[in-house]
Motif scaffolding. Structure first.
Motif, PDB file in Angstrom:
ATOM      1  N   VAL A 120      28.181 -52.297  -5.197  1.00 26.40           N
ATOM      2  CA  VAL A 120      27.099 -51.872  -4.305  1.00 26.40           C
ATOM      3  C   VAL A 120      27.420 -52.235  -2.855  1.00 26.40           C
ATOM      4  O   VAL A 120      27.288 -51.404  -1.952  1.00 26.40           O
ATOM      5  N   SER A 121      27.860 -53.471  -2.633  1.00 26.19           N
ATOM      6  CA  SER A 121      28.138 -53.897  -1.250  1.00 26.19           C
ATOM      7  C   SER A 121      29.326 -53.140  -0.669  1.00 26.19           C
ATOM      8  O   SER A 121      29.325 -52.821   0.522  1.00 26.19           O
ATOM      9  N   THR A 122      30.298 -52.819  -1.486  1.00 23.49           N
ATOM     10  CA  THR A 122      31.447 -52.031  -1.017  1.00 23.49           C
ATOM     11  C   THR A 122      30.988 -50.627  -0.627  1.00 23.49           C
ATOM     12  O   THR A 122      31.387 -50.100   0.415  1.00 23.49           O
ATOM     13  N   MET A 123      30.132 -50.036  -1.441  1.00 28.92           N
ATOM     14  CA  MET A 123      29.608 -48.699  -1.120  1.00 28.92           C
ATOM     15  C   MET A 123      28.820 -48.750   0.192  1.00 28.92           C
ATOM     16  O   MET A 123      28.963 -47.863   1.029  1.00 28.92           O
ATOM     17  N   VAL A 134      32.662 -42.023   0.136  1.00 31.48           N
ATOM     18  CA  VAL A 134      32.384 -43.407  -0.277  1.00 31.48           C
ATOM     19  C   VAL A 134      32.957 -43.639  -1.671  1.00 31.48           C
ATOM     20  O   VAL A 134      33.646 -44.625  -1.922  1.00 31.48           O
ATOM     21  N   GLU A 135      32.699 -42.698  -2.569  1.00 30.70           N
ATOM     22  CA  GLU A 135      33.179 -42.840  -3.954  1.00 30.70           C
ATOM     23  C   GLU A 135      34.706 -42.849  -4.004  1.00 30.70           C
ATOM     24  O   GLU A 135      35.299 -43.642  -4.746  1.00 30.70           O
ATOM     25  N   GLU A 136      35.330 -42.005  -3.204  1.00 32.07           N
ATOM     26  CA  GLU A 136      36.805 -41.985  -3.152  1.00 32.07           C
ATOM     27  C   GLU A 136      37.332 -43.310  -2.592  1.00 32.07           C
ATOM     28  O   GLU A 136      38.317 -43.863  -3.095  1.00 32.07           O
ATOM     29  N   LYS A 137      36.672 -43.819  -1.560  1.00 30.55           N
ATOM     30  CA  LYS A 137      37.074 -45.076  -0.930  1.00 30.55           C
ATOM     31  C   LYS A 137      36.960 -46.224  -1.936  1.00 30.55           C
ATOM     32  O   LYS A 137      37.864 -47.062  -2.048  1.00 30.55           O
ATOM     33  N   VAL A 138      35.866 -46.262  -2.684  1.00 33.85           N
ATOM     34  CA  VAL A 138      35.662 -47.308  -3.697  1.00 33.85           C
ATOM     35  C   VAL A 138      36.801 -47.263  -4.723  1.00 33.85           C
ATOM     36  O   VAL A 138      37.361 -48.297  -5.078  1.00 33.85           O
ATOM     37  N   GLN A 139      37.148 -46.064  -5.171  1.00 36.35           N
ATOM     38  CA  GLN A 139      38.218 -45.942  -6.176  1.00 36.35           C
ATOM     39  C   GLN A 139      39.569 -46.376  -5.602  1.00 36.35           C
ATOM     40  O   GLN A 139      40.433 -46.837  -6.334  1.00 36.35           O
TER      41      GLN A 139
END
Length: 168
Positions: A120-123, A134-139
């Motif tokens: 959550v904090s990373t998103m 955001v989802e691509e960055k998290v992955q």
């Protein structure tokens, strides 16, 4: 003078107890991203957003006897438990610092794992990007965590729910 310290103390007082340094870092960051007036600066770190300032303030509050830190040996690592002491409650009684009602937000976060709060904090750290970015960055930045699509969907719902709570 100790306004930022008092805000952290209010957080601990509301939370009753926080288990884990990583969880503490993520909870304060998430509240900050929900427009709760925490002023600690965060940088992106191995476990997501991290604040050296928060670490130092908590250490100072422990040294002042306002927060107790209990170190527990968990076979292959140490875990820390934090709670406000009587002196800390007394300090808060004399403090003029006000925060919006945080109880529901804090309780919702306490129910979650550190791993989930890291997601959550990373998103939220990348919230200037589109949802897909955001989802691509998290992955990319959290590749080793191997977050599943269901966790990411749950995290978006969690963020939306917290933001709704912060408006009340």
């Amino acid at each position: 003078m100790l306004e930022n310290h008092a805000r952290i103390m209010k957080f601990f007082s509301t939370a009753d107890e926080v288990v884990g340094r990583k969880k503490l870092q993520k909870m304060i960051y998430i509240l900050k991203k929900c427009d709760i007036p925490f002023e600690e600066k965060y940088e992106f770190h191995f476990y997501g957003p991290y604040s050296e300032e928060l670490t130092l303030r908590v250490e100072e509050l422990c040294n002042l006897g306002f927060i107790s830190e209990v170190k527990e040996d968990k076979s292959n690592y140490y875990q820390y438990r934090y709670r406000v002491t009587e002196q800390g409650e007394e300090f808060l009684n004399h403090s003029q610092v006000e925060l919006p009602p945080l109880e529901n937000m804090i309780n919702n976060m306490k129910e979650k794992s550190s791993r989930f709060l890291e997601l959550v904090s990373t998103m939220l750290y990348f919230d200037d990007l589109s949802k897909q970015e955001v989802e691509e960055k998290v992955q990319t930045v959290k590749k080793t965590q191997n977050y599943q699509e269901t966790e990411i969907v749950e995290a978006w719902e969690f963020i939306e729910n917290l933001r709704r709570q912060s408006l009340h």
